[in-house]
Design a protein around this motif. Structure first.
Motif, PDB file in Angstrom:
ATOM      1  N   GLY A   1      26.103  12.846   6.132  1.00 47.12           N
ATOM      2  CA  GLY A   1      27.168  12.822   6.771  1.00 47.12           C
ATOM      3  C   GLY A   1      27.070  12.191   8.146  1.00 47.12           C
ATOM      4  O   GLY A   1      26.341  12.259   8.772  1.00 47.12           O
ATOM      5  N   CYS A  16      31.324  10.546   4.673  1.00 48.94           N
ATOM      6  CA  CYS A  16      30.217  11.245   4.277  1.00 48.94           C
ATOM      7  C   CYS A  16      29.312  10.336   3.704  1.00 48.94           C
ATOM      8  O   CYS A  16      29.527   9.184   3.533  1.00 48.94           O
ATOM      9  CB  CYS A  16      30.801  12.170   2.958  1.00 48.94           C
ATOM     10  N   VAL A  19      24.187  12.935  -0.768  1.00 44.69           N
ATOM     11  CA  VAL A  19      22.992  13.754  -0.692  1.00 44.69           C
ATOM     12  C   VAL A  19      22.764  14.330  -2.004  1.00 44.69           C
ATOM     13  O   VAL A  19      23.522  15.023  -2.651  1.00 44.69           O
ATOM     14  CB  VAL A  19      23.376  14.805   0.490  1.00 44.69           C
ATOM     15  N   HIS A  59      21.641  20.368   6.260  1.00 51.04           N
ATOM     16  CA  HIS A  59      22.063  19.376   5.315  1.00 51.04           C
ATOM     17  C   HIS A  59      21.300  19.415   4.125  1.00 51.04           C
ATOM     18  O   HIS A  59      20.109  19.822   4.057  1.00 51.04           O
ATOM     19  CB  HIS A  59      22.351  17.872   5.923  1.00 51.04           C
ATOM     20  N   PRO A  60      21.942  19.352   3.186  1.00 48.90           N
ATOM     21  CA  PRO A  60      23.342  18.999   2.725  1.00 48.90           C
ATOM     22  C   PRO A  60      23.908  20.381   3.006  1.00 48.90           C
ATOM     23  O   PRO A  60      23.757  21.498   2.933  1.00 48.90           O
ATOM     24  CB  PRO A  60      23.375  18.702   1.316  1.00 48.90           C
ATOM     25  N   ARG A  61      25.450  20.087   3.405  1.00 48.92           N
ATOM     26  CA  ARG A  61      26.542  20.999   3.807  1.00 48.92           C
ATOM     27  C   ARG A  61      27.539  21.015   2.673  1.00 48.92           C
ATOM     28  O   ARG A  61      28.280  19.781   2.376  1.00 48.92           O
ATOM     29  CB  ARG A  61      27.297  20.749   4.986  1.00 48.92           C
ATOM     30  N   VAL A 119      19.918  24.752   3.123  1.00 51.40           N
ATOM     31  CA  VAL A 119      21.477  24.231   2.947  1.00 51.40           C
ATOM     32  C   VAL A 119      22.237  24.901   3.584  1.00 51.40           C
ATOM     33  O   VAL A 119      22.134  26.141   3.927  1.00 51.40           O
ATOM     34  CB  VAL A 119      21.719  24.253   1.204  1.00 51.40           C
ATOM     35  N   THR A 120      23.518  24.241   3.829  1.00 52.98           N
ATOM     36  CA  THR A 120      24.551  25.128   4.121  1.00 52.98           C
ATOM     37  C   THR A 120      25.724  25.396   3.257  1.00 52.98           C
ATOM     38  O   THR A 120      26.148  24.178   2.435  1.00 52.98           O
ATOM     39  CB  THR A 120      25.183  24.584   5.439  1.00 52.98           C
ATOM     40  N   ASP A 153      28.707  16.962   3.305  1.00 55.61           N
ATOM     41  CA  ASP A 153      28.187  16.327   2.439  1.00 55.61           C
ATOM     42  C   ASP A 153      28.669  16.165   1.025  1.00 55.61           C
ATOM     43  O   ASP A 153      28.673  15.343   0.271  1.00 55.61           O
ATOM     44  CB  ASP A 153      26.652  16.641   2.510  1.00 55.61           C
TER      45      ASP A 153
END
Length: 261
Positions: A1, A16, A19, A59-61, A119-120, A153
């Motif tokens: 992002g 973005c 990812v 990341h990735p979100r 990750v988020t 992302d």
């Protein structure tokens, strides 16, 4: 992002980049079930997520979007390696029925599938739940992106895979998301069909009674995207049953997982 910028009244522009996630997943010689691991080995050490914070999200979100009842919170737990009924592990609150249970955008980071890269996961309020709160929920999502997450992302767009039709409320939902994030959202969107079972009986039943499989579902949905919403990019599709007890520690669930092809 890369970032976001404000548009007119309550809208934001999200920029973005692509990812990929889970790219190091390889077959495991000894499947591990019921212990917070998907039955695949993940190449490399388990990432340490302790260095991240809510001011520095990994990341990735991944933001989950969808109407009430499609399983956003259930899948959010699964993506972090938690069975949604396991209160000792569960990260996101789970509701039932047509009333939106998630009233606020929830942000949790951790290991992908309980073991792997950090990750988020962003779980969002349900909309189109006939509660007259859709506008408030939409603004809650926008504000969470603007003030907390800032960069998304992947937008994971959830639909109940057990429902065969692309109904009018879905069109209104997609137009709402497009008004919130602009049409750039579709370049980083993935369609996820929830409650899509993969056991042999269900697969055969879908083929015999509906003449439906994953490839046809993907094609049909992209036709609907193009004809009813004007989305010009092809949106990839995935098929995950979030209630399948892949991460449950109960013996009967472990046996169920082991019986799957």
């Amino acid at each position: 992002g890369e970032g976001w910028s404000e548009l007119e009244e309550g809208k934001i522009q999200v920029t973005c980049v692509d990812v990929s996630i889970g790219e190091n997943i390889i077959p495991s010689e000894e499947p591990l079930v019921g212990e917070g691991y998907i039955p695949r080995g993940i190449d490399g050490p388990n990432d340490d997520c302790s260095s991240y914070s809510y001011d520095n999200l990994p990341h990735p979100r991944i933001m989950l979007l969808g109407e009430t009842g499609v399983g956003k919170s259930v899948l959010s737990n699964q993506l972090l390696g938690c069975y949604y009924k396991d209160e000792s592990c569960r990260q996101f609150s789970v509701g039932h029925g047509s009333l939106s249970h998630t009233n606020e955008t929830s942000i949790v980071f951790g290991n992908y599938l309980g073991k792997g890269r950090c990750v988020t996961i962003i779980d969002t309020p349900g909309v189109l739940d006939f509660s007259d709160r859709d506008y408030a929920h939409a603004m809650e999502i926008v504000n969470a992106v603007k003030n907390d997450v800032k960069v998304i992302d992947v937008f994971l767009l959830l639909f109940d895979g057990s429902k065969p039709r692309f109904q009018r409320p879905v069109v209104e939902l997609l137009k709402l998301y497009q008004s919130m994030f602009s049409d750039e959202i579709w370049k980083n969107t993935i369609t996820e069909f929830t409650f899509w079972k993969h056991d042999e009986d269900t697969v055969e039943e879908r083929l015999e009674e509906q003449e439906m499989d994953e490839e046809r579902k993907h094609r049909e949905w992209n036709v609907h995207y193009r004809e009813k919403v004007g989305i010009q990019v092809e949106i990839p599709s995935i098929f995950i049953d979030p209630v399948f007890p892949i991460f449950s520690k109960k013996d009967r669930h472990i046996r169920k997982v082991e019986r799957q092809p």
